[in-house]
Design a protein around this motif. Structure first.
Motif, short mmCIF file in Angstrom:
data_model
loop_
_atom_site.label_atom_id
_atom_site.label_comp_id
_atom_site.label_asym_id
_atom_site.label_seq_id
_atom_site.Cartn_x
_atom_site.Cartn_y
_atom_site.Cartn_z
N ILE A 604 0.83 -1.20 0.00
CA ILE A 604 0.00 0.00 0.00
C ILE A 604 0.87 1.25 0.00
N ARG A 605 1.97 1.22 0.78
CA ARG A 605 2.87 2.36 0.80
C ARG A 605 3.47 2.63 -0.58
N ILE A 606 3.86 1.59 -1.29
CA ILE A 606 4.43 1.76 -2.63
C ILE A 606 3.38 2.31 -3.59
N LEU A 607 2.18 1.76 -3.51
CA LEU A 607 1.11 2.20 -4.43
C LEU A 607 0.73 3.66 -4.18
N THR A 608 0.56 4.02 -2.91
CA THR A 608 0.15 5.40 -2.60
C THR A 608 1.27 6.40 -2.91
N THR A 609 2.50 5.97 -2.71
CA THR A 609 3.64 6.84 -3.04
C THR A 609 3.74 7.04 -4.55
N THR A 610 3.44 6.00 -5.30
CA THR A 610 3.45 6.11 -6.77
C THR A 610 2.42 7.14 -7.24
N VAL A 611 1.24 7.11 -6.63
CA VAL A 611 0.22 8.09 -6.97
C VAL A 611 0.66 9.50 -6.56
N PHE A 612 1.30 9.60 -5.40
CA PHE A 612 1.82 10.90 -4.98
C PHE A 612 2.77 11.46 -6.03
N LEU A 613 3.68 10.63 -6.52
CA LEU A 613 4.64 11.09 -7.52
C LEU A 613 3.94 11.53 -8.80
N ALA A 614 2.89 10.79 -9.18
CA ALA A 614 2.11 11.16 -10.38
C ALA A 614 1.38 12.48 -10.15
N ALA A 615 0.83 12.65 -8.93
CA ALA A 615 0.14 13.90 -8.60
C ALA A 615 1.12 15.07 -8.54
N LEU A 616 2.32 14.80 -8.05
CA LEU A 616 3.36 15.83 -8.02
C LEU A 616 3.73 16.25 -9.44
N THR A 617 3.87 15.27 -10.33
CA THR A 617 4.16 15.56 -11.74
C THR A 617 3.06 16.42 -12.35
N THR A 618 1.81 16.07 -12.05
CA THR A 618 0.66 16.83 -12.56
C THR A 618 0.69 18.26 -12.03
N SER A 619 0.98 18.42 -10.75
CA SER A 619 1.05 19.76 -10.14
C SER A 619 2.18 20.57 -10.76
N LEU A 620 3.31 19.93 -11.00
CA LEU A 620 4.44 20.63 -11.61
C LEU A 620 4.10 21.05 -13.04
N PHE A 621 3.31 20.24 -13.74
CA PHE A 621 2.85 20.61 -15.07
C PHE A 621 2.03 21.89 -15.01
N PHE A 622 1.08 21.94 -14.06
CA PHE A 622 0.24 23.13 -13.92
C PHE A 622 1.09 24.35 -13.54
N ILE A 623 2.07 24.15 -12.67
CA ILE A 623 2.93 25.26 -12.25
C ILE A 623 3.79 25.75 -13.42
N HIS A 624 4.42 24.81 -14.12
CA HIS A 624 5.34 25.18 -15.20
C HIS A 624 4.64 25.94 -16.32
N TRP A 625 3.41 25.53 -16.63
CA TRP A 625 2.69 26.15 -17.74
C TRP A 625 1.69 27.20 -17.27
N ASN A 626 1.89 27.69 -16.04
CA ASN A 626 1.13 28.82 -15.49
C ASN A 626 -0.38 28.59 -15.44
N LEU A 627 -0.76 27.34 -15.13
CA LEU A 627 -2.17 27.01 -14.96
C LEU A 627 -2.54 26.87 -13.48
N MET A 628 -1.59 27.07 -12.60
CA MET A 628 -1.83 26.98 -11.16
C MET A 628 -2.20 28.37 -10.64
N GLY A 629 -3.49 28.59 -10.44
CA GLY A 629 -3.94 29.90 -9.99
C GLY A 629 -4.41 30.76 -11.14
N TRP A 630 -4.46 32.06 -10.89
CA TRP A 630 -5.04 32.98 -11.87
C TRP A 630 -3.98 33.96 -12.34
N LEU A 631 -3.08 33.48 -13.19
CA LEU A 631 -1.96 34.29 -13.66
C LEU A 631 -2.32 34.99 -14.97
#
Length: 633
Positions: A604-631
């Motif tokens: 379970i720890r491996i599975l949930t950590t894998t999802v965390f890494l995927a969610a982190l990648t998704t968040s970084l995508f939004f941040i890098h392309w200025n979709l995080m917030g109202w820029l």
């Protein structure tokens, strides 16, 4: 003017001109027979109107100091059954308006009120451009689009609401100030903001409003009676207005009029073809036509000379005009496009010929490219093909130039950046050649000189710049001298993010299914583990939905909506990436505690950590392309 449509126009022109062969050229002798010119133009224009579903179009061809031929085609207003008249029908010319702005600047240069190489802050009175770099921006930089501004426009570039026109150029430019992202004079990056800034300087130096200055010193001087920068079109011109149309379901429907507002120096012009002919004649005849002086000879020559070049072997930029070469003839030109209208103006100085074309809807970009090719092939026909001398290249040498490139004209600071995600040009190699395009649209280029390649079956060229170590850093297509491209960094490559997002989505789906099965089959899972699992599942589902809804909503905005307003729906959708970021942070804390206390099973720890890494990648995508917030800019 409109960014997406302008890319289409440039790339379409590039594709069309790639088919033109190198040649020896004959003189435009056919221009001596006006009946022949009329027959040729009428035949092709009428065919194109039908083929490309064009509601209205106009052309003006000038030679020496007279209008050789001008004519309107189709309808100016379908509902009133009013035909296009080359003398009176007024077309929106979008970015071609910039030629008025640049001409006004040169009048003030001629009068000794502006120096091309002085800091523009010397002339600005209402606000100042930040001193981001040691080198100041000059008027020469603005006129060659080398000031170094990023691109912008989402939500404010144009408007459809006349109530929003009660703003000054100064207020608009200060409110929507763009970052300086590179030193001036270094690279070209076509800029509406820079052109509007030049218009503001015309106001500050002359003491007149920009609109009044152009009216008094250009339109009145040349007796251009059907030309205005006023928005919306004044009542006295309403009978001459050309309506822009969309073509859908096999019928024309009036489009929504757009206005430039505070960006008027970059694209607010509405002008008849015959008045544009007068403007071309002045530029072709040392600043004077029919006894009316727009500029003096020296100033006109200065304006038409090369002022900036990416590569001295390729066309560059004059002061306000784009240089080019078609069928062996050097040209000075400026295009313009908005959501409905498309315009192009060409000067061929060595032949003293000018060509103006404008279309009011339908597949106007296709029609313009077609007609332009017909005209240049007719006026300057190809008589003999010449093959360039190609230099053999090794795989290792070509590998230096391959990769992904993005246009310098892009945004870095605001949501606008996201729209450059998929705007990328890939250069590959194949059988000792560089290749651009895919499948049947591949174009091949071979080396003809150091860092210079020519199309194998045509005359177009690609030039590269390299750094001190010899690595390629920049690329220029000869058809677009003011639109260079930079080699894309790893994290700006669309393929990198698309692969990462695809992997992340796969992880979200697969792990969610596995965890749901675990919950159903394993009844002994602790309460703590169940909480972690459900947090993981919710994060995965929200991340997938956010990616789908946010990206789809932003990409599906039509050009008019994207550049004219920030919708409530967009603001709401941009809340979702913040939610994903929050869930990612919570999951990080939860996973950290689980790994530290080992309260959940290793699986379970491996599975949930894998999802965390995927969610982190998704968040970084939004941040890098200025979709995080109202820029927004």
């Amino acid at each position: 003017m409109n960014t997406i449509k302008k890319w289409h126009l440039f790339l379409l022109a590039f594709t069309t001109l790639l088919m033109t062969q190198s040649a020896n050229i004959v003189e435009a002798e056919s221009l001596t027979n006006q009946d022949e010119v009329k027959s040729f133009v009428d035949t092709h224009m009428e065919k194109d109107l039908d083929k490309y579903h064009i509601p209205g179009a106009v052309i003006a061809i000038v030679k020496d100091d007279e209008i050789l031929y001008s004519k309107g085609y189709g309808m100016a207003d379908i509902s009133k059954d009013k035909k296009v008249d080359a003398d009176k029908s007024m077309f929106r010319i979008a970015s071609t308006t910039k030629l008025f702005t640049w001409t006004a600047v040169m009048q003030l240069v001629e009068a000794g009120k502006i120096d091309l190489d002085t800091d523009i802050n010397t002339y600005l009175t209402s606000f100042k451009v930040p001193n981001t770099f040691d080198k100041p921006i000059t008027m020469r930089d603005l006129m060659t689009h080398t000031a170094g501004f990023e691109e912008g426009g989402v939500g404010y570039q144009i408007t459809t609401d006349t109530k929003r026109l009660n703003t000054t150029i100064a207020e608009t430019l200060e409110k929507h100030a763009l970052a300086r992202v590179r030193p001036p004079g270094e690279k070209a990056s076509y800029s509406n903001y820079g052109a509007a800034l030049a218009g503001l300087i015309v106001e500050d130096v002359s003491g007149l409003s920009y609109t009044d200055y152009i009216q008094e010193n250009i339109f009145n001087t040349l007796d251009m009676k059907h030309a205005t920068l006023a928005e919306p079109l004044p009542k006295k011109y309403k009978d001459n207005e050309v309506i822009g149309y969309n073509y859908t379901n096999e019928k024309f429907t009036p489009g929504i009029p757009t206005y430039e507002g505070g960006f008027s120096p970059a694209g607010a012009g509405t002008v008849s073809a015959n008045d544009m002919a007068k403007f071309m004649l002045a530029h072709l005849n040392n600043g004077t036509t029919q006894g009316k002086r727009l500029l003096d000879k020296k100033t006109t020559n200065t304006m038409h000379q090369t002022a900036f070049r990416f590569d001295k072997r390729l066309p560059g930029s004059a002061l306000g005009f784009q240089e080019g070469e078609i069928n062996g003839k050097k040209t000075l030109s400026h295009a313009g496009a908005d959501t409905m209208f498309i315009t192009d103006l060409y000067l061929v100085p060595e032949e003293n010929i000018g060509i103006f074309l404008s279309y009011s809807g339908g597949q106007a970009d296709d029609a313009l490219a077609s007609m332009k090719k017909h005209i240049f092939d007719y006026l300057f026909p190809i008589t003999k093909k010449e093959s360039p001398t190609f230099i053999p290249s090794t795989k290792e040498e070509l590998a230096n130039f391959t990769g992904s490139y993005k246009f310098t004209r892009r945004n870095y600071s605001h949501i606008d950046k996201f729209f450059s995600l998929l705007v990328e040009m890939k250069v590959a190699q194949e059988n000792g050649q560089l290749v651009i395009g895919q499948g049947n649209e591949k174009e091949y280029f071979k080396k003809i000189d150091t860092n210079l390649f020519q199309q194998v079956d045509g005359q177009q060229k690609i030039s590269f710049k390299t750094d001190k170590s010899g690595k390629a850093t920049d690329m220029l297509l000869s058809i677009m001298p003011d639109m260079p491209l930079e080699k894309t960094t790893f994290w700006d490559q669309s393929s990198v993010w698309l692969i990462l997002l695809a992997i992340s989505i796969a992880i979200f789906i697969i792990v969610t299914i596995i965890l749901l099965i675990q919950l159903k089959r394993n009844k002994k899972i602790s309460h703590h583990s169940k909480q972690t699992i459900w947090l993981t599942i919710i994060t995965a589902i929200i991340s997938i939905l956010t990616l789908g809804l946010t990206v789809t909503n932003v990409l599906n905005m039509d050009v008019l909506q994207r550049l004219s307003e920030v919708t409530l729906a967009l603001k709401l959708f941009l809340f979702l990436p913040l939610f994903v970021g929050g869930l990612t942070c919570i999951l990080l804390v939860r996973n950290g505690m689980d790994w530290f206390k080992k309260e959940s099973s290793l699986v379970i720890r491996i599975l949930t950590t894998t999802v965390f890494l995927a969610a982190l990648t998704t968040s970084l995508f939004f941040i890098h392309w200025n979709l995080m917030g109202w820029l927004f800019g």
